[in-house]
Scaffold this active site. Structure first.
Site, short mmCIF file in Angstrom:
data_model
loop_
_atom_site.label_atom_id
_atom_site.label_comp_id
_atom_site.label_asym_id
_atom_site.label_seq_id
_atom_site.Cartn_x
_atom_site.Cartn_y
_atom_site.Cartn_z
N PRO A 1 22.22 16.95 -31.40
CA PRO A 1 23.30 17.80 -31.90
C PRO A 1 23.06 18.25 -33.33
CG PRO A 1 24.07 15.53 -31.53
CD PRO A 1 22.67 15.61 -31.02
N GLU B 1 22.34 6.30 -30.38
CA GLU B 1 22.57 7.10 -31.59
C GLU B 1 21.41 8.06 -31.86
OE1 GLU B 1 25.35 7.37 -33.31
OE2 GLU B 1 26.17 6.01 -31.80
N ARG C 1 13.45 30.76 -16.21
CA ARG C 1 13.85 31.99 -15.52
C ARG C 1 13.25 33.24 -16.16
NH1 ARG C 1 18.20 34.83 -17.55
NH2 ARG C 1 19.06 35.48 -15.54
N ASP D 1 20.95 41.06 -19.01
CA ASP D 1 21.76 39.86 -19.23
C ASP D 1 22.36 39.84 -20.63
OD1 ASP D 1 21.37 38.70 -16.78
OD2 ASP D 1 19.70 37.43 -17.42
N1 SAM Z 1 24.28 10.17 -33.35
C1 SAM Z 1 23.88 11.46 -32.94
C2 SAM Z 1 24.50 12.52 -33.84
O1 SAM Z 1 25.67 12.37 -34.19
O2 SAM Z 1 23.84 13.53 -34.17
C3 SAM Z 1 24.33 11.72 -31.50
C4 SAM Z 1 23.50 11.03 -30.49
S1 SAM Z 1 23.94 11.48 -28.86
C5 SAM Z 1 25.21 10.35 -28.48
C6 SAM Z 1 22.58 10.88 -27.90
C7 SAM Z 1 21.57 11.93 -27.51
O3 SAM Z 1 22.19 12.94 -26.76
C8 SAM Z 1 20.87 12.64 -28.63
O4 SAM Z 1 19.81 11.89 -29.15
C9 SAM Z 1 20.38 13.89 -27.93
O5 SAM Z 1 19.20 13.64 -27.20
C10 SAM Z 1 21.51 14.17 -26.94
N2 SAM Z 1 22.47 15.18 -27.38
C11 SAM Z 1 23.78 14.97 -27.62
N3 SAM Z 1 24.40 16.09 -27.96
C12 SAM Z 1 23.48 17.07 -27.93
C13 SAM Z 1 23.52 18.47 -28.20
N4 SAM Z 1 24.62 19.09 -28.57
N5 SAM Z 1 22.37 19.16 -28.06
C14 SAM Z 1 21.22 18.56 -27.70
N6 SAM Z 1 21.14 17.24 -27.44
C15 SAM Z 1 22.24 16.49 -27.54
#
Ligand code: SAM
Length: 287
Positions: free
Chosen positions: A123, A150, A192, A207
């Site tokens: 994220p 995390e 795609r 698109d």
């Molecule tokens: N502690 C992290 C933070 O606050 O940035 C969040 C970790 S999340 C619970 C666990 C995993 O979910 C991340 O390492 C990533 O691989 C994935 N993930 C969660 N949200 C995501 C998003 N919006 N985009 C891409 N990957 C995501």
């Protein structure tokens, strides 16, 4: 194109072998390897996580597991060498009819001058866009590292830059439980766009995002349904009028829902004088 995914939940990636992606596998347009990260653990519990330095809640994924796993996936060595590629779930019987990417490397056959692309979903990454999907649709080898808990120890990402071109990418401003769903989203968007994957090569050209705008509404038979009529212009047979109507709908929808996109299109000089008149009027222009 070769795609490799590292995850502690390989079954989450099952959708990659269905529908159009399964067909692309069958046509040998893509090859997909899904690797269980726990194969790179050395303890009896197959632990992939540990408590965070500095304290705090949750667990962090261990560099001592991720590092060798990413090294092996790039080189086609260790457990990565014995991983079977995904098999299409649906027999399309199209093998041999359309192999658009015969030069895609097998695992470990990367050209020494081209590092594979490593995408780390997080994220905290750069927002994923259609432009990135288009750029990555021409890659030979893309590897995805699915985080959980995390996330992954930052040194894994830093160190991977020795072997990969690394991109930390977010699919939106919300937090998922793991990276697997983010990988499914990105792979669909990327694959795609590879020539030969969509039945009609032109079908992604109108698109949303392709020209900086959202796509307008679409309709099919019947002409009248539950008292609602298909817009008359779409039945007129006048291609010029249909195209103008679609452009107007696209502009008005983008203005209502994504003014940020419209502003970017205006700044990039993508709008005509007529487009601006439609936007100023807030309604399609009378012809
Ligand atoms: N502690 C992290 C933070 O606050 O940035 C969040 C970790 S999340 C619970 C666990 C995993 O979910 C991340 O390492 C990533 O691989 C994935 N993930 C969660 N949200 C995501 C998003 N919006 N985009 C891409 N990957 C995501």
């Amino acid at each position: 194109m070769r795609l490799d995914v590292l995850t502690i939940f390989p079954e989450y990636l099952e959708p990659l072998r269905h529908a159009l992606l399964g067909k692309a596998i069958e046509q040998d347009i893509i090859q997909v390897g899904v690797h269980n990260l726990r194969e790179w653990t050395s303890d009896v519990h197959q632990a992939v996580d540990d408590s965070p330095y500095g304290g705090g809640p949750g667990m962090v994924m261990k560099p001592s597991v991720w590092g060798p796993a990413l090294d092996d996936v790039a080189a086609g060595t260790g457990p990565a060498a014995s991983c079977s590629d995904l098999i299409s779930s649906v027999p399309h019987r199209l093998l041999g009819t359309s192999s658009s990417d015969a030069a895609a490397p097998r695992l470990g056959e990367e050209s020494p001058t081209t590092k594979p692309l490593l995408i780390v979903p997080t994220p905290a990454g750069v927002p994923f866009t259609q432009d990135m999907a288009a750029r990555w649709s021409t890659e030979k080898h893309v590897v995805f590292a699915c985080g959980r808990y995390e996330g992954i120890d930052q040194r894994v990402v830093d160190d991977a830059a020795n072997t990969y071109r690394v991109e930390e990418v977010s699919i939106g401003d919300y937090v998922l439980i793991g990276g697997e769903v983010a990988v499914l989203v990105m792979v669909e968007a990327i694959v795609r766009l590879i020539p030969g994957v969509l039945g009609n090569a032109a079908s992604h050209q109108d698109d949303s995002f392709q020209n900086g705008l959202l796509e307008g509404p679409s309709y099919t038979k019947p002409r009248r349904w539950r008292g609602l009529d298909v817009p008359a212009v779409l039945l007129s047979g006048n291609h010029g009028k249909v195209e103008r109507w679609r452009r107007d709908q696209s502009l008005l929808k983008t203005a209502a829902r994504r003014p940020d996109l419209l502003e970017a299109a205006q700044e990039a000089g993508l709008l005509t004088k007529r487009d601006q008149q439609v936007l100023d009027a807030g309604t399609p222009l009378e012809e």
